[in-house]
Design a protein around this motif. Structure first.
Motif, short mmCIF file in Angstrom:
data_model
loop_
_atom_site.label_atom_id
_atom_site.label_comp_id
_atom_site.label_asym_id
_atom_site.label_seq_id
_atom_site.Cartn_x
_atom_site.Cartn_y
_atom_site.Cartn_z
N GLY A 1 -11.24 37.60 21.86
CA GLY A 1 -12.45 38.04 22.75
C GLY A 1 -12.53 37.10 24.03
N ASP A 2 -11.75 35.43 23.08
CA ASP A 2 -11.56 34.69 23.99
C ASP A 2 -10.16 34.56 24.82
OD1 ASP A 2 -9.90 33.96 22.50
OD2 ASP A 2 -10.91 31.68 22.71
N GLY A 3 -9.15 35.75 24.56
CA GLY A 3 -8.40 36.28 25.54
C GLY A 3 -6.58 35.38 24.30
N GLU A 4 -7.12 34.64 23.93
CA GLU A 4 -6.70 34.12 22.99
C GLU A 4 -6.29 34.83 21.54
OE1 GLU A 4 -4.37 31.20 24.30
OE2 GLU A 4 -6.19 31.23 25.69
N ILE B 1 -16.18 35.23 10.91
CA ILE B 1 -17.44 34.40 11.02
C ILE B 1 -18.14 34.88 12.35
CG2 ILE B 1 -18.28 32.30 11.86
CD1 ILE B 1 -16.39 30.86 9.63
N ARG B 2 -19.00 35.22 12.80
CA ARG B 2 -19.41 35.86 14.44
C ARG B 2 -20.23 34.74 14.46
NH1 ARG B 2 -16.68 40.70 14.76
NH2 ARG B 2 -16.96 42.10 12.73
N LYS C 1 -14.46 33.87 14.43
CA LYS C 1 -13.38 33.40 13.63
C LYS C 1 -12.67 34.52 12.29
CE LYS C 1 -12.71 29.92 16.26
NZ LYS C 1 -11.86 29.57 16.83
N TRP C 2 -11.50 34.48 11.76
CA TRP C 2 -11.49 35.14 10.53
C TRP C 2 -11.24 33.89 9.41
CZ3 TRP C 2 -7.64 39.03 12.00
CH2 TRP C 2 -8.28 40.40 12.63
N VAL C 3 -11.55 34.47 8.23
CA VAL C 3 -11.10 33.61 7.19
C VAL C 3 -10.42 33.96 6.26
CG1 VAL C 3 -12.74 32.09 5.02
CG2 VAL C 3 -12.99 32.34 6.83
N PHE D 1 -21.95 26.10 16.63
CA PHE D 1 -22.38 27.08 16.68
C PHE D 1 -23.19 27.83 16.14
CE2 PHE D 1 -17.87 26.02 17.60
CZ PHE D 1 -17.58 26.45 19.46
N ASP D 2 -23.43 29.05 16.58
CA ASP D 2 -25.10 29.91 16.35
C ASP D 2 -23.68 30.95 15.17
OD1 ASP D 2 -26.68 31.39 14.89
OD2 ASP D 2 -27.69 31.91 16.86
N SER D 3 -23.47 30.89 14.27
CA SER D 3 -22.38 31.67 13.77
C SER D 3 -22.97 32.76 12.01
CB SER D 3 -21.63 30.76 13.12
OG SER D 3 -21.86 29.83 12.10
N LYS D 4 -22.50 33.15 12.25
CA LYS D 4 -22.40 34.07 10.21
C LYS D 4 -21.62 34.72 9.71
CE LYS D 4 -24.82 38.33 9.22
NZ LYS D 4 -25.67 39.63 9.63
N VAL D 5 -21.43 34.03 8.50
CA VAL D 5 -20.53 34.74 7.95
C VAL D 5 -20.65 36.04 7.30
CG1 VAL D 5 -18.98 34.69 5.50
CG2 VAL D 5 -19.77 32.44 7.17
N GLU D 6 -19.46 37.07 7.88
CA GLU D 6 -19.17 38.71 6.96
C GLU D 6 -18.86 38.56 6.30
OE1 GLU D 6 -19.31 40.96 10.15
OE2 GLU D 6 -21.31 40.56 11.33
N LEU D 7 -18.84 38.76 4.70
CA LEU D 7 -17.66 39.14 4.33
C LEU D 7 -17.23 40.18 4.68
CD1 LEU D 7 -19.40 37.68 0.86
CD2 LEU D 7 -17.77 36.42 2.22
N PHE D 8 -15.59 40.45 4.72
CA PHE D 8 -14.85 41.28 4.50
C PHE D 8 -15.18 42.65 3.82
CE2 PHE D 8 -10.98 44.19 4.42
CZ PHE D 8 -10.49 44.20 6.40
N ASP D 9 -15.37 42.58 3.15
CA ASP D 9 -15.29 44.30 1.88
C ASP D 9 -17.40 44.53 2.61
OD1 ASP D 9 -16.96 42.30 0.23
OD2 ASP D 9 -16.14 42.90 -1.14
#
Length: 114
Positions: A38-41, A69-70, A78-80, A104-112
């Motif tokens: 999302g940051d272009g990188e 990680i959203r 960020k991916w894990v 950051f105000d982040s939330k972990v979403e498990l991929f599955d």
């Protein structure tokens, strides 16, 4: 039917022990070449592993995507990644990425997760 596993190869640009902007990285951190975030990188990734061979500074790592990680207050996720045989709970991911995600105000979403 088994779980979907997606593997990626990351280039590690902040290996364990790197000090970047005053923060010491306790885990390997890098990016996935050719995937734009999302940051272009290129897409940033945290590398989690309890295996001794991954508890040292790495230059490359190939592993499965286990979480995203959203960040609600940033323009990129960020991916894990971890090894094929390891898994981590949300709580373990939060604990191991806290050194950076605390800012950051982040939330972990498990991929599955559905």
């Amino acid at each position: 039917m088994g779980k979907l596993t997606i593997n990626f190869t990351a280039t590690i640009d902040r290996p364990i022990g790197t000090v970047h902007h005053g923060t010491t990285y306790p885990i390997n951190y890098g990016y996935i070449p050719d995937i734009i975030a999302g940051d272009g990188e290129e897409q940033d990734v945290y590398i989690l592993s309890n295996l001794p061979e991954n508890q040292v500074p790495l230059s490359k790592f190939t592993g499965k995507l286990i979480a995203i990680i959203r960040r609600k207050d940033d323009n990129e996720d960020k991916w894990v990644l971890t090894t094929a045989d390891e898994n981590f709970t949300k709580e373990e991911i939060i604990r191991q990425t806290h050194f950076m995600e605390q800012y950051f105000d982040s939330k972990v979403e498990l991929f599955d997760e559905k």
